[in-house]
Motif scaffolding. Structure first.
Motif, PDB file in Angstrom:
ATOM      1  N   GLU A 416       0.840  -1.205   0.000  1.00 57.24           N
ATOM      2  CA  GLU A 416       0.000   0.000   0.000  1.00 57.24           C
ATOM      3  C   GLU A 416       0.873   1.252   0.000  1.00 57.24           C
ATOM      4  OE1 GLU A 416      -3.351   2.307  -0.167  1.00 57.24           O
ATOM      5  OE2 GLU A 416      -3.169   0.126  -0.383  1.00 57.24           O
ATOM      6  N   TYR A 417       1.971   1.206   0.736  1.00 56.69           N
ATOM      7  CA  TYR A 417       2.920   2.319   0.750  1.00 56.69           C
ATOM      8  C   TYR A 417       3.509   2.539  -0.643  1.00 56.69           C
ATOM      9  CZ  TYR A 417       7.194   4.913   1.905  1.00 56.69           C
ATOM     10  OH  TYR A 417       8.205   5.836   1.934  1.00 56.69           O
ATOM     11  N   LYS A 419       2.093   1.727  -3.439  1.00 57.03           N
ATOM     12  CA  LYS A 419       1.006   2.250  -4.270  1.00 57.03           C
ATOM     13  C   LYS A 419       0.852   3.752  -4.086  1.00 57.03           C
ATOM     14  CE  LYS A 419      -3.980   1.710  -4.969  1.00 57.03           C
ATOM     15  NZ  LYS A 419      -5.187   0.943  -4.543  1.00 57.03           N
ATOM     16  N   GLN A 420       0.900   4.214  -2.841  1.00 53.20           N
ATOM     17  CA  GLN A 420       0.725   5.640  -2.581  1.00 53.20           C
ATOM     18  C   GLN A 420       1.941   6.445  -3.045  1.00 53.20           C
ATOM     19  OE1 GLN A 420      -2.150   6.730  -1.828  1.00 53.20           O
ATOM     20  NE2 GLN A 420      -2.956   4.658  -1.535  1.00 53.20           N
ATOM     21  N   LYS A 421       3.129   5.866  -2.987  1.00 55.61           N
ATOM     22  CA  LYS A 421       4.305   6.554  -3.544  1.00 55.61           C
ATOM     23  C   LYS A 421       4.147   6.760  -5.045  1.00 55.61           C
ATOM     24  CE  LYS A 421       7.808   4.097  -2.336  1.00 55.61           C
ATOM     25  NZ  LYS A 421       9.227   3.698  -2.268  1.00 55.61           N
ATOM     26  N   ARG A 423       1.317   6.947  -6.564  1.00 54.22           N
ATOM     27  CA  ARG A 423       0.271   7.963  -6.744  1.00 54.22           C
ATOM     28  C   ARG A 423       0.836   9.364  -6.528  1.00 54.22           C
ATOM     29  NH1 ARG A 423      -3.840   5.608  -4.516  1.00 54.22           N
ATOM     30  NH2 ARG A 423      -4.938   5.270  -6.475  1.00 54.22           N
ATOM     31  N   LEU A 511      -0.833  13.864   1.101  1.00 55.32           N
ATOM     32  CA  LEU A 511      -0.252  12.545   0.837  1.00 55.32           C
ATOM     33  C   LEU A 511       1.234  12.527   1.158  1.00 55.32           C
ATOM     34  CD1 LEU A 511      -0.679   9.702  -0.203  1.00 55.32           C
ATOM     35  CD2 LEU A 511      -0.371  10.547  -2.538  1.00 55.32           C
ATOM     36  N   LEU A 515       2.997  10.063   3.941  1.00 54.41           N
ATOM     37  CA  LEU A 515       4.084   9.152   3.557  1.00 54.41           C
ATOM     38  C   LEU A 515       5.338   9.392   4.383  1.00 54.41           C
ATOM     39  CD1 LEU A 515       3.685   9.174  -0.332  1.00 54.41           C
ATOM     40  CD2 LEU A 515       3.289   7.236   1.180  1.00 54.41           C
ATOM     41  N   TYR A 520       2.548   6.174   5.302  1.00 55.16           N
ATOM     42  CA  TYR A 520       1.140   5.977   4.955  1.00 55.16           C
ATOM     43  C   TYR A 520       0.495   4.940   5.882  1.00 55.16           C
ATOM     44  CZ  TYR A 520      -3.001   6.340   2.048  1.00 55.16           C
ATOM     45  OH  TYR A 520      -4.277   6.584   1.601  1.00 55.16           O
ATOM     46  N   LYS A 731      -8.889   6.237   4.010  1.00 55.36           N
ATOM     47  CA  LYS A 731      -7.812   6.435   3.032  1.00 55.36           C
ATOM     48  C   LYS A 731      -7.991   7.783   2.365  1.00 55.36           C
ATOM     49  CE  LYS A 731      -7.117   1.555   1.984  1.00 55.36           C
ATOM     50  NZ  LYS A 731      -7.059   0.539   0.943  1.00 55.36           N
TER      51      LYS A 731
END
Length: 731
Positions: A416-417, A419-421, A423, A511, A515, A520, A731
């Motif tokens: 998930e981390y 994925k958010q990076k 994004r 975000l 992070l 995240y 989220k």
């Protein structure tokens, strides 16, 4: 006559309808007799610069009922092939049909193999006395392989035990095949055995067919090996073999079990588009250079337990219909699983990944409801690499679900981390780079497009906005070189509505903070370190404004003892907090900078203003802070506010801090702890009378940060502790 004409017409019609080559017949083979064999042996031909015994397009009967010919066949060939010289004699069996078992090792020169001894000229090591100097050098390469492979059980082979033995009497007999061996389109109806054979020249078995089991156990290939397009209909054994040069197994079909256990590939090995119908065993195999399994189909289980990949492993578009096992494998470079398909289980348990190694999985076909990926908890999630979010969200979702089903929450959170990076990178790209659908002509020309290209883009987007790069490349004036040069600075998306850029910027900021300060929601210890720094800083700040008030006319300053202890407490708390940050943050310096930007600028500005304007109010010799005098216990103060109520009852209940107590410095850290995490040993608050507004603002500022921090802590705990579902979907 009429019937003949009809048959001829039918034949011509079928000849036209069938594809080219479909009616081609097998080459006419000649039955090999003893006389013909003697003739071919006595008159070798030159093929590709090498002398070769030409037995192409022959039918060679080596069945037991033809024992006399079989014995003469081996005897005649062995006698010629064993001769030494500058150009050793090779054997060409291309397009031949071998009936009965083919014991290829009987064609080689049998020689004992010893541990190295120094020759009489004291300049070279001797491993097999009857071999030439060049052949001795090749045996030296084998000894080096044995020394390098101590960890993967290769020295258990007979020749390795002999070469590494300490006693000269310890020997092992090997079969030396001095010349080249060509088996192009050769068909073997019986078993093929080349056990414990050393090939000093190339082996070419392209499109060969092996109808019965083949045994290449403990075989050494000094030159290139090519089995391209070969078909192995029964079990195949390459166990404990060594490939010193390139090994080519492209498009090979293994219809039965295949065993490469304990083998070594010194150069590039290629298994592209090979097909393994039964179990494939590559346990403890050592690959010194790249191993290419692109497009391979494993119908049954594939085992790579304890293998060692010194360079890259390519599994691009490979298909694993059953389990694939990579337990205890050592990866020194990346593993390319781009476009691969895993339908059952991929086991990476106890696998070791070097710092430069990772699993490249964009385009991976993987359904977490049917298949599983196993790995060490807390480690495997960090190994996956995905270059971009576009087109890979389903992969990240399936991988995350896979690890949540196995209760490997840390690995699911790591994905998930990731994925958010991705994004965040995508948001940065949209915010900073040029949108092809909204940029002005001047901007496009400044970017690097010519005037003609800019006009073509402007005309096209009036008709219809660009949606992908293919539409941009479809313009006649846009060439591929220009696009490749500018693609990193281009955004192909719908134009942002008014205020859209600002909303994206806010989203990017939030975000980024999540992070940097919590991974995240994936690292509780990172959140703990961030909170520790904030508590230490604000605790020291509140002590400073309360105890260091003025120097004249009557100084109101702390004692030396108190000053030493407050700085000692600040140093210890900050040290442990920084340790937590640097051990758990991916970019600890960026995390620290982000944290300091939140907690330092406003408080420092207010403090400077406070000391600039001075303090001239009543109760100057009494602390700004009060504590609940009715209780002294560890309390969770969820609804507590930083300033006491105005009611007189509360003024009597809350008593000012005692400056003359040696432990008083602890109260300021307690107040900071109360504000940030709603936990404390005493209920400490600010007094409500004769209180400078700047001090109240500082307290409320930390209290507001505490609301956000508590939310961050609860969210992180919900994501890191299995079964704790607080805010799990926030989220």
């Amino acid at each position: 006559m009429r019937l003949t004409s009809v048959c001829l017409c039918v034949f011509l019609v079928f000849s036209l309808l069938l594809p080219a080559g479909a009616i081609s017949t097998q080459p006419e083979r000649t039955v090999l007799t003893l006389e013909l064999l003697q003739e071919r042996v006595s008159k070798p031909t030159i093929r590709e610069g090498n002398l070769t015994v030409d037995l192409r397009e022959m039918v060679i009967d080596l069945r037991p009922e033809n024992a006399e010919f079989r014995d003469n066949f081996y005897q005649l060939l062995r006698k010629e092939l064993q001769k030494s010289g500058t150009k050793p004699l090779g054997l060409d069996l291309s397009n031949s049909l071998i009936q009965g078992d083919f014991v290829g090792s009987d064609l080689g020169l049998r020689t004992p193999l010893y541990a190295p001894i120094i020759s009489s000229n004291q300049s070279a090591s001797v491993y097999a006395p009857i071999l030439t100097a060049n052949e001795q050098e090749q045996l030296k390469n084998l000894r080096l392989v044995c020394l390098q492979s101590l960890a993967i059980a290769l020295p258990d082979s007979k020749d390795c035990r002999a070469l590494l033995g300490t006693q000269p009497s310890a020997s092992s007999e090997i079969s030396v095949f001095r010349g080249s061996l060509t088996l192009v389109q050769t068909r073997f109806n019986g078993e093929v055995r080349f056990t414990n054979t050393y090939f000093f020249q190339a082996v070419d078995a392209e499109n060969a067919s092996f109808l019965q089991p083949t045994n290449w156990n403990e075989t050494r290939f000094s030159r290139s090996v090519r089995f391209t397009g070969a078909k192995f209909w029964k079990s195949t054994n390459f166990q404990t073999s060594v490939f010193f040069d390139q090994a080519n197994f492209k498009e090979v079909k293994f219809q039965d079990n295949v065993d490469f256990q304990d083998s070594t590939f010194q150069k590039v090995s290629k298994f592209n588009n090979a097909n393994f119908k039964q179990a494939a065993k590559f346990n403890r195999v050592h690959w010194q250079e790249n191993a290419d399994f692109s497009g391979v189909r494993f119908v049954n289980q594939a085992q790579f337990t304890q293998a060692n990949f010194n360079q890259y492993l390519f599994l691009k578009e490979a298909i694993f219909e059953q389990a694939v096992v990579f337990r205890e494998v050592q990866f020194n470079q990346s593993v390319n699983l781009r476009g691969a398909s895993i339908f059952n289980q991929a086991d990476f348990s106890d696998a070791s990944f070097a710092q430069a190694a990772f699993l490249n999985v964009p385009g991976l076909t993987f359904n977490s409801n049917q298949a599983k990926i196993l790995g060490n908890p807390g480690e495997i999630g960090k190994i996956f690499y995905i270059p971009s979010l576009q087109g890979n969200q389903n992969i990240l979702r399936n991988l995350g679900q896979n690890f949540r089903q196995q209760q490997q929450i840390a690995d699911a959170n790591q994905l998930e981390y990731t994925k958010q990076k991705l994004r965040l990178r995508e948001l940065s790209h949209v915010l900073v780079d040029t949108n092809i659908n909204s940029a002005t002509r001047k901007t496009l020309m400044h970017l690097g497009f010519s005037a003609t290209q800019t006009e073509a883009i402007a005309t096209r987007r009036v008709v219809k906005p660009f949606r992908n790069s293919n539409e941009l490349l479809s313009l006649a004036d846009i060439d591929l070189d220009t696009y490749n040069q500018l693609s990193d600075r281009l955004v192909i998306a719908e134009p942002l509505p008014p205020g859209g850029w600002l909303l994206l910027a806010v989203r990017w900021l939030v975000l980024s903070v999540l992070l940097l300060l919590s991974g995240y929601g994936t690292s509780f210890w990172l959140v703990f370190g961030v909170g520790g720094v904030a508590i230490a800083f604000f605790g020291w700040l509140f002590w400073l404004i309360d105890r260091y008030r003025r120097l004249h006319p009557v100084p109101i300053i702390p004692t030396y003892y108190e000053t030493v202890w407050i700085f000692a407490g600040f140093s210890v708390l900050t040290l442990f907090s920084l340790l937590a940050i640097f051990r758990n943050a991916e970019h600890p310096w960026l995390t620290l900078i982000c944290l300091l930007m939140i907690i330092v600028p406003l408080p420092v500005t207010l403090i400077i203003r406070l000391y600039q304007q001075g303090r001239y109010h009543d109760l100057m010799d009494v602390s700004y802070f009060t504590e609940d005098g009715t209780f002294r216990q560890l309390r969770l103060l969820i609804g507590r506010l930083p300033v006491i109520p105005r009611n007189q009852v509360f003024r009597e209940r809350y008593m000012h801090l005692l400056w003359n107590r040696r432990w008083n410095w602890l109260n300021y850290y307690d107040f900071s702890l109360n504000n940030l995490v709603r936990l404390g040993f005493n209920d400490i608050r600010l007094r409500d009378e004769h209180l400078p507004g700047i001090i109240a603002t500082l307290a409320w500022y930390q209290w507001s940060l505490g609301v956000l921090y508590i939310t961050l802590v609860l969210w992180t705990l919900s994501r890191t502790i299995p079964g704790l579902n607080l805010l799990i979907y926030l989220k």
